[in-house]
Motif scaffolding. Sequence first.
Motif, PDB file in Angstrom:
ATOM      1  N   LEU A  18     -35.704 -13.556  28.361  1.00 44.11           N
ATOM      2  CA  LEU A  18     -35.283 -12.898  29.727  1.00 44.11           C
ATOM      3  C   LEU A  18     -33.817 -12.172  29.359  1.00 44.11           C
ATOM      4  O   LEU A  18     -33.333 -12.460  28.979  1.00 44.11           O
ATOM      5  N   ILE A  19     -33.960 -10.676  29.649  1.00 39.88           N
ATOM      6  CA  ILE A  19     -32.971 -10.192  29.672  1.00 39.88           C
ATOM      7  C   ILE A  19     -32.462  -9.575  31.330  1.00 39.88           C
ATOM      8  O   ILE A  19     -33.278  -9.266  32.095  1.00 39.88           O
ATOM      9  N   GLU A  76     -40.107  -3.926  21.013  1.00 37.12           N
ATOM     10  CA  GLU A  76     -39.707  -3.643  22.508  1.00 37.12           C
ATOM     11  C   GLU A  76     -38.669  -4.302  22.930  1.00 37.12           C
ATOM     12  O   GLU A  76     -37.807  -3.805  23.680  1.00 37.12           O
ATOM     13  N   PHE A  77     -38.672  -5.505  22.559  1.00 36.86           N
ATOM     14  CA  PHE A  77     -37.562  -6.563  23.119  1.00 36.86           C
ATOM     15  C   PHE A  77     -36.241  -5.883  22.614  1.00 36.86           C
ATOM     16  O   PHE A  77     -35.406  -6.007  23.293  1.00 36.86           O
ATOM     17  N   GLU A  78     -36.372  -5.539  21.083  1.00 34.55           N
ATOM     18  CA  GLU A  78     -35.085  -5.101  20.583  1.00 34.55           C
ATOM     19  C   GLU A  78     -34.714  -3.920  21.103  1.00 34.55           C
ATOM     20  O   GLU A  78     -33.279  -3.569  21.232  1.00 34.55           O
ATOM     21  N   ALA A  79     -35.497  -2.961  21.544  1.00 32.64           N
ATOM     22  CA  ALA A  79     -35.104  -1.917  22.251  1.00 32.64           C
ATOM     23  C   ALA A  79     -34.514  -2.141  23.524  1.00 32.64           C
ATOM     24  O   ALA A  79     -33.575  -1.451  24.105  1.00 32.64           O
ATOM     25  N   VAL A  80     -35.168  -2.968  24.413  1.00 30.03           N
ATOM     26  CA  VAL A  80     -34.335  -3.396  25.563  1.00 30.03           C
ATOM     27  C   VAL A  80     -32.883  -4.017  25.416  1.00 30.03           C
ATOM     28  O   VAL A  80     -32.213  -3.602  26.206  1.00 30.03           O
ATOM     29  N   MET A  81     -32.892  -4.780  24.491  1.00 26.81           N
ATOM     30  CA  MET A  81     -31.608  -5.382  24.227  1.00 26.81           C
ATOM     31  C   MET A  81     -30.537  -4.368  23.777  1.00 26.81           C
ATOM     32  O   MET A  81     -29.542  -4.386  24.051  1.00 26.81           O
ATOM     33  N   VAL A  84     -35.883  -8.189  32.920  1.00 28.78           N
ATOM     34  CA  VAL A  84     -36.847  -7.882  32.061  1.00 28.78           C
ATOM     35  C   VAL A  84     -37.390  -9.275  31.231  1.00 28.78           C
ATOM     36  O   VAL A  84     -36.598  -9.958  30.973  1.00 28.78           O
ATOM     37  N   ILE A  85     -38.844  -9.626  31.558  1.00 27.91           N
ATOM     38  CA  ILE A  85     -39.184 -10.570  30.508  1.00 27.91           C
ATOM     39  C   ILE A  85     -40.023  -9.892  29.479  1.00 27.91           C
ATOM     40  O   ILE A  85     -40.917  -8.838  29.867  1.00 27.91           O
ATOM     41  N   ALA A  86     -39.691  -9.973  28.278  1.00 25.96           N
ATOM     42  CA  ALA A  86     -40.277  -9.606  27.253  1.00 25.96           C
ATOM     43  C   ALA A  86     -40.801 -10.701  26.109  1.00 25.96           C
ATOM     44  O   ALA A  86     -40.310 -11.631  26.203  1.00 25.96           O
ATOM     45  N   PHE A 117     -39.461  -6.143  35.358  1.00 26.37           N
ATOM     46  CA  PHE A 117     -40.168  -5.813  34.311  1.00 26.37           C
ATOM     47  C   PHE A 117     -40.707  -7.004  33.841  1.00 26.37           C
ATOM     48  O   PHE A 117     -40.063  -7.918  33.360  1.00 26.37           O
ATOM     49  N   ASN A 118     -42.225  -7.131  33.797  1.00 24.71           N
ATOM     50  CA  ASN A 118     -42.921  -8.264  32.872  1.00 24.71           C
ATOM     51  C   ASN A 118     -43.537  -7.539  31.918  1.00 24.71           C
ATOM     52  O   ASN A 118     -44.745  -7.169  32.113  1.00 24.71           O
ATOM     53  N   LEU A 119     -43.126  -7.340  30.773  1.00 27.57           N
ATOM     54  CA  LEU A 119     -43.632  -6.441  29.576  1.00 27.57           C
ATOM     55  C   LEU A 119     -44.995  -7.056  28.935  1.00 27.57           C
ATOM     56  O   LEU A 119     -45.190  -8.097  29.221  1.00 27.57           O
TER      57      LEU A 119
END
Length: 205
Positions: free
Chosen positions: A199-200, A167-172, A155-157, A117-119
């Motif tokens: 990057l996650i 969105e980054f925090e939701a992915v984390m 994932v790149i956020a 994913f590249n958000l």
Amino acid sequence: MCYWNLKLGFPFQRIPHAMGIVLCRVWRKVVRPGDIVIDATCGNGHDTLELAKMVCADNASGYVYAFDVQEDALANSSYLLDQHLDSVQRKRVKLLRLCHSQLEKIVGETAVRLVTFNLGYLPGGDHTVITNVDTTIQALQASSNVLQPGGLISVIAYVGHSGGREEFEAVMNFAANLPTREWICSQHEWVNRPLSPRLILMCKR
Ligand SMILES: C[S@@+](CC[C@H](N)C(=O)[O-])C[C@H]1O[C@@H](n2cnc3c(N)ncnc32)[C@H](O)[C@@H]1O
């Protein structure tokens, strides 16, 4: 390398940001010729192209599923792939105008090595068409279901635009709650650049 931006109508340079370079190196450790992989946000097609080269190396018949909700993104990606892949390799990439939350319906039982994913929004495109927390999390859940052991979700956020940090925090939060026995998860950022891409990585054991 120089690519043509179909929408804006001028050639532009792709200067990969440093996190993108790190990510590409990680992919190379995981992805093998012949693998099935998913680009969940194909955008202008640069990541799709890199992945197609990896899975089709040595004449292997790997496959890339590439999702985007925008026709412009798919047109740009198709143009880029046509320029850089031969006809056999080109047939190994399926471009889908579909939300990534639907990915499980498309790949079915197929064992997938990588989902990336590249958000955010399409560079050079409509900034109002943007990934969002709900469908991103649904797509991550679907990705975790289709991923084979030894596979990777990357994932790149981006935290600089409106809604990006949430969105980054939701992915984390998603990554942090994956079971430790089955997953190894990490997060990377440049510590002296507060708005740098995050990057996650979620590796399935
Ligand atoms: C940062 S861009 C991706 C850049 C791309 N990886 C590249 O190499 O050019 C994010 C893309 O996600 C797409 N997108 C937004 N919401 C989406 C969704 N729900 N499903 C799939 N793609 C989506 C946007 O249209 C945009 O093209």
